[in-house]
Scaffold this motif. Structure first.
Motif, PDB file in Angstrom:
ATOM      1  N   ARG A 569       0.815  -1.211   0.000  1.00 21.79           N
ATOM      2  CA  ARG A 569       0.000   0.000   0.000  1.00 21.79           C
ATOM      3  C   ARG A 569       0.853   1.268   0.000  1.00 21.79           C
ATOM      4  N   ASN A 570       2.148   1.111   0.173  1.00 19.13           N
ATOM      5  CA  ASN A 570       3.035   2.259   0.296  1.00 19.13           C
ATOM      6  C   ASN A 570       3.439   2.768  -1.086  1.00 19.13           C
ATOM      7  N   ALA A 571       3.432   4.110  -1.261  1.00 19.63           N
ATOM      8  CA  ALA A 571       3.731   4.697  -2.562  1.00 19.63           C
ATOM      9  C   ALA A 571       5.152   4.400  -3.010  1.00 19.63           C
ATOM     10  N   VAL A 572       6.118   4.436  -2.087  1.00 20.79           N
ATOM     11  CA  VAL A 572       7.512   4.177  -2.445  1.00 20.79           C
ATOM     12  C   VAL A 572       7.697   2.739  -2.920  1.00 20.79           C
ATOM     13  N   ILE A 573       7.116   1.776  -2.199  1.00 21.29           N
ATOM     14  CA  ILE A 573       7.239   0.370  -2.591  1.00 21.29           C
ATOM     15  C   ILE A 573       6.592   0.151  -3.963  1.00 21.29           C
ATOM     16  N   ASN A 574       5.437   0.783  -4.199  1.00 18.27           N
ATOM     17  CA  ASN A 574       4.807   0.668  -5.507  1.00 18.27           C
ATOM     18  C   ASN A 574       5.702   1.242  -6.599  1.00 18.27           C
ATOM     19  N   GLN A 575       6.341   2.369  -6.286  1.00 22.87           N
ATOM     20  CA  GLN A 575       7.208   2.992  -7.276  1.00 22.87           C
ATOM     21  C   GLN A 575       8.399   2.090  -7.591  1.00 22.87           C
ATOM     22  N   VAL A 576       8.965   1.425  -6.546  1.00 27.94           N
ATOM     23  CA  VAL A 576      10.076   0.496  -6.767  1.00 27.94           C
ATOM     24  C   VAL A 576       9.654  -0.636  -7.697  1.00 27.94           C
ATOM     25  N   ALA A 577       8.477  -1.216  -7.397  1.00 25.87           N
ATOM     26  CA  ALA A 577       8.022  -2.362  -8.179  1.00 25.87           C
ATOM     27  C   ALA A 577       7.687  -1.964  -9.610  1.00 25.87           C
ATOM     28  N   GLN A 578       7.105  -0.777  -9.791  1.00 22.60           N
ATOM     29  CA  GLN A 578       6.712  -0.344 -11.128  1.00 22.60           C
ATOM     30  C   GLN A 578       7.926  -0.014 -11.984  1.00 22.60           C
ATOM     31  N   LEU A 579       8.942   0.621 -11.391  1.00 16.75           N
ATOM     32  CA  LEU A 579      10.133   0.979 -12.162  1.00 16.75           C
ATOM     33  C   LEU A 579      10.877  -0.253 -12.654  1.00 16.75           C
ATOM     34  N   ASN A 580      11.028  -1.223 -11.758  1.00 13.15           N
ATOM     35  CA  ASN A 580      11.682  -2.489 -12.131  1.00 13.15           C
ATOM     36  C   ASN A 580      13.064  -2.254 -12.741  1.00 13.15           C
ATOM     37  N   HIS A 581      13.810  -1.260 -12.175  1.00 11.09           N
ATOM     38  CA  HIS A 581      15.161  -0.947 -12.659  1.00 11.09           C
ATOM     39  C   HIS A 581      16.208  -1.614 -11.772  1.00 11.09           C
ATOM     40  N   TYR A 582      16.080  -2.918 -11.540  1.00 15.90           N
ATOM     41  CA  TYR A 582      16.948  -3.574 -10.572  1.00 15.90           C
ATOM     42  C   TYR A 582      18.383  -3.682 -11.046  1.00 15.90           C
ATOM     43  N   ALA A 583      18.588  -3.525 -12.355  1.00 13.49           N
ATOM     44  CA  ALA A 583      19.960  -3.588 -12.862  1.00 13.49           C
ATOM     45  C   ALA A 583      20.739  -2.324 -12.544  1.00 13.49           C
ATOM     46  N   ASP A 584      20.042  -1.253 -12.257  1.00 13.08           N
ATOM     47  CA  ASP A 584      20.684   0.025 -11.944  1.00 13.08           C
ATOM     48  C   ASP A 584      21.291  -0.040 -10.538  1.00 13.08           C
ATOM     49  N   PRO A 585      22.582   0.265 -10.374  1.00  9.91           N
ATOM     50  CA  PRO A 585      23.204   0.235  -9.028  1.00  9.91           C
ATOM     51  C   PRO A 585      22.487   1.138  -8.035  1.00  9.91           C
ATOM     52  N   GLN A 586      21.929   2.272  -8.518  1.00 11.29           N
ATOM     53  CA  GLN A 586      21.227   3.162  -7.591  1.00 11.29           C
ATOM     54  C   GLN A 586      19.952   2.517  -7.056  1.00 11.29           C
TER      55      GLN A 586
END
Length: 838
Positions: A569-586
């Protein structure tokens, strides 16, 4: 074999040189008891004369000593003995006339006198041979006027010598020829100490010649209806290393005076909670000292109590160095238990402040022993305190405040009240946010013996239901059985990092992740230490072991890094999942940041740093940081809309010298007209993590006395300056002191006048304000208000009127129920209203 004949009967005899001395040395462990026995004999004979001789002089005992002649003399003006009595009682080991005299005195109505007689066994003379080579008696009976006195002498062999001599008055003089090994007794300070130890409460005055004043006080506080302050002075002398928290006088008389119990118990202050208190007592029987450190007479559950007990009903062992475990012992034990329980019940009704302090300091030991004592449990189950998300409270108060308990959440029984508690580590700070979002009042039962106590409470109390709501359960974290691929990928990324993660839904939405450990290492170490303690009760150990076994079983279900619950339900967690940029070191940094954020508020000690009222603010601030990192990755705008934080003007005062007078001078200037600044004090011993980054950056100024700065204080100053370099620093120093090496307003003062130098520096910074604001000092005059709460109130309210107009429940929620429980805010508003009326 031929049948025996010519049978005759004889009597066994003992032919052992020094048999009397040998018996004495075998019977008594402490050679000092010889003084006790000699004084007791003199005391008893004085009391008997008071009853039998209407013309008896005032009783007195005199002690004389001669270190050069190695002699100790004890003389009394008691009843004395004639020749027949000497042969009957003094010359026969084990013969005593005291019991017969005691019965005679009771028969003629002299019970108070009879119960003060000490002798029972007729063995007191044996003790003298522990310290003496030879004993000499000169005695004359008050009934034998005109007759010669009796002289008797024994060197510890089977034989004695007896003859006639002169003595001007009735009474007895005992002279002991002291052994060379015991000559240290023949000193004024040592004899005075022993008289005070053994005979301080005896009603006959004992003089250590040539002093004209008796050594013994003769009266204890319970003999004269003393005040509480007199009891405390008395206890401070007996227990110089203890601080007295509460006094429980003993004055029990039952069965028409046949059973008596006097003395005083006290509850000591404790520096920390423990379950290893021993309940030491000092024991007097018929006013004569018996022993110190008696640990069995108090009920087993009452080990948080210490004190002095006197009773004529207690029976000593033959050596009179310990108590016999008989029916009288058990009755005194039961009576002590009733007195303590009655005291605690009355205190809970009439003095809540003192009761809360007692329960706070001895909470753990009281609850522990209640688990193995039905009587104690029944008496205290509704008055002991528990840590909750709304502060410390008893269970009836918990039920009053629990919304779900009042509404009857149990669908199976609408009349059942529910107890919600958790045992998973994390402390009330982290868990309060989660449970409050569910509308719950919840009890922190991480530590022994809270969980077994709550279980027993539910078993024995009608209409009570128990709900264990550990954060790892589905009550808080709603499972997501059909997870989207994006959630599964997020869990997999954490698994690659060695972190067990689970995406679920929970409230409040502002929390992105929560880390739960199944076991608190601090709790386990505490339990292991207690289990290894040989002095701890086996009953308590059994309860501890059961709790430890259960916690170990729970530990198998989570890894060493805990379980990380990610909030769908958290906006930050949703943003992490939606971006799906796990290859990015940041993005990996973002995942680590979210884990560390949860770790900071988890069970591994962080709850001692982060207070519950700050938990939501920390989550909000960290959400902004995480969102900003992801914005940098994608170039998008901030997707998280969170309210700004405002902080009223204040000054950071760094305590360098620990000098209260200096601090008061500086606080007065800062808080008074025309500046009206609020104070945040940073002690060098307190971690800066207690002050948020944002608060330090918005401070109006920083003040430090730099005349003799301690190294730790300079480090604290450097840390604050590094965090908030734009905040002006006012460095107060004497003319002889070098200026600080960092940029600061150099406020030099003369002759110690710091306040004027500070006032000039503040005016230079244009700190004057047009109106007076509330300061922490406005609230610290109330002893129940903490400095943290006073500071929070000063920051939120501009005037007393504004605070009085505010709804107390809203104030509690605004400041955090942990810092500002509802009841405390209501009490503060009443006090402010009363003071304004005056």
């Amino acid at each position: 074999m031929q049948r025996p004949h010519g049978i005759r009967q004889g009597q066994m005899t003992i032919n052992v040189p020094g048999v009397i001395r040998t018996l004495g040395e075998s019977l008594y462990a402490d050679p000092h008891v010889a003084i006790r026995e000699l004084l007791q004999n003199a005391h008893d004979t004085c009391l008997v004369r008071q009853a039998d001789d209407p013309n008896a002089p005032l009783p007195e005992i005199h002690v004389r000593y001669d270190p050069f002649g190695r002699s100790l003399t004890i003389e009394d003006n008691g009843v004395g003995m004639n020749e027949t009595e000497v042969e009957q009682f003094l010359s026969v080991i084990g013969a005593s006339n005291t019991d017969a005299v005691r019965s005679r005195l009771e028969a003629i109505g002299e019970r108070s006198l009879a119960e003060r007689l000490i002798g029972r066994f007729g063995l007191g003379m044996l003790a003298a041979f522990i310290i003496g080579e030879r004993i000499e008696f000169v005695t004359r009976s008050f009934r034998s006027e005109g007759e010669a006195a009796v002289w008797w002498e024994c060197s510890g062999e089977q034989s004695y010598r007896m003859g006639q001599t002169t003595r001007p008055n009735a009474g007895t003089t005992v002279t002991v020829a002291i052994k060379p090994s015991q000559v240290h007794l023949l000193r004024e300070d040592e004899l005075s100490r022993l008289i005070r130890l053994f005979a301080d409460l005896l009603s006959v005055p004992i003089y250590l010649d040539p002093s004209p004043r008796p050594v013994n006080v003769m009266q204890a506080p319970w003999h004269s209806g003393a005040s509480e302050s007199e009891y405390i002075r008395y206890l401070n002398e007996l227990y110089p290393s203890e601080s007295v928290l509460a006094v429980i006088p003993l004055n029990v008389e039952e069965d028409d005076g046949a059973f008596k119990l006097g003395g005083v118990l006290f509850i000591p202050k404790q520096p920390y909670l423990n379950v290893r208190e021993h309940g030491d007592l000092i024991i007097y029987v018929r006013r004569m000292f018996v022993c110190r450190g008696e640990r069995s007479l108090l009920p087993e559950w009452a080990k948080f109590v210490k004190g002095v007990v006197e009773s004529p009903n207690l029976r000593e062992t033959t050596s009179r160095e310990a108590l016999r475990r008989d029916e009288y012992f058990e009755r005194v034990q039961r009576t002590l238990g009733q007195v303590i329980l009655n005291y605690l019940e009355q205190l809970a009704l009439n003095d809540q402040r003192l009761f809360r302090e007692i329960v706070t300091q001895h909470n753990r030991v009281i609850k522990s022993w209640a688990l193995i004592s039905d009587e104690l449990f029944a008496r205290i189950k509704d008055i002991v305190l528990f840590e909750t998300d709304a502060g410390r409270m008893n269970l009836p108060r918990y039920f009053e405040q629990s919304q779900l308990s009042r509404s009857g959440i149990n669908n199976d029984d609408a009349h059942q009240r529910l107890l919600f508690y958790f045992t998973t580590p994390g402390g009330i700070g982290q868990h309060a946010v989660l449970f409050a979002a569910k509308g719950l009042r919840v009890i922190d039962a991480q530590y022994f013996p809270d969980e077994p106590f709550l279980r027993r409470y539910a078993e024995l109390t009608p209409n009570i239901g128990l709900r264990r709501l550990d954060v790892g359960g589905d009550f808080i974290f709603e499972a997501m059985p059909n997870k989207d691929q994006r959630w599964l990928e997020l869990e997999e990324r954490y698994a690659e990092m060695g972190v067990q993660a689970q995406v679920s839904q929970y409230l409040p939405e502002s929390i992105p992740a929560v880390l739960i450990f199944s076991e608190n290492s601090e709790t386990s170490e505490q339990v292991d230490t207690l289990l290894a303690d040989p002095n701890l009760s086996p009953s308590i150990k059994q309860l501890l072991q059961a709790m430890l076994d259960e916690r170990k079983a729970q530990r198998k279900h989570t890894g060493s890094k805990g379980m990380l619950y990610l909030n769908a339900r958290n906006a930050v967690i949703n943003q992490v999942a939606q971006l799906n940029h796990y290859a990015d070191p940041q993005m990996r940094d973002v995942l680590i940041f979210l884990y560390n954020n949860a770790l900071m508020l988890s069970a591994q000690g962080a709850q001692r740093i982060v207070k519950p009222e700050h938990a939501k603010q920390i989550f909000d601030a960290n959400n902004r940081v995480a969102s900003a990192l992801m914005n940098a990755i994608t170039g998008t705008t901030n997707a998280v809309d969170l309210p700004p934080t405002t902080v009223a003007p204040y000054a950071v005062l760094i305590n360098t010298l620990g000098n209260n007078q200096v601090n008061q001078e500086l606080r007065y200037v800062l808080e008074s007209a025309p500046f009206f600044l609020r104070i945040v004090g940073i002690d060098a011993a307190i971690s800066l993590t207690e002050h948020s980054l944002q608060s330090l950056q918005q401070a109006a100024c920083i003040v430090i006395d730099a005349s003799e700065p301690a190294q730790a204080s300079l480090l604290a100053l450097g840390a604050v300056w590094a965090i908030a370099p734009h905040v002006p620093i006012i460095a107060l120093r004497s003319a002889e002191t070098e200026p600080l090496a960092i940029p600061a307003i150099d406020a030099v003062y003369d002759l110690g006048v710091r306040d004027e130098a500070l006032r000039r520096a503040l005016q230079e910074l244009n700190m004057a304000q047009s109106e007076r604001r509330l300061t922490a000092a406005d609230f610290l005059r109330y002893e129940f208000v903490s400095e943290r709460l006073a500071q929070a109130l000063a920051e939120q309210f501009r005037s007393i009127d504004q605070l009085l107009r505010a709804d107390p429940a809203e104030v509690s929620n605004l400041l955090g129920v942990r810092l500002a429980p509802l009841g405390l805010i209501e009490e503060l508003q009443r006090a402010l209203e009363e003071d304004r009326g005056h």
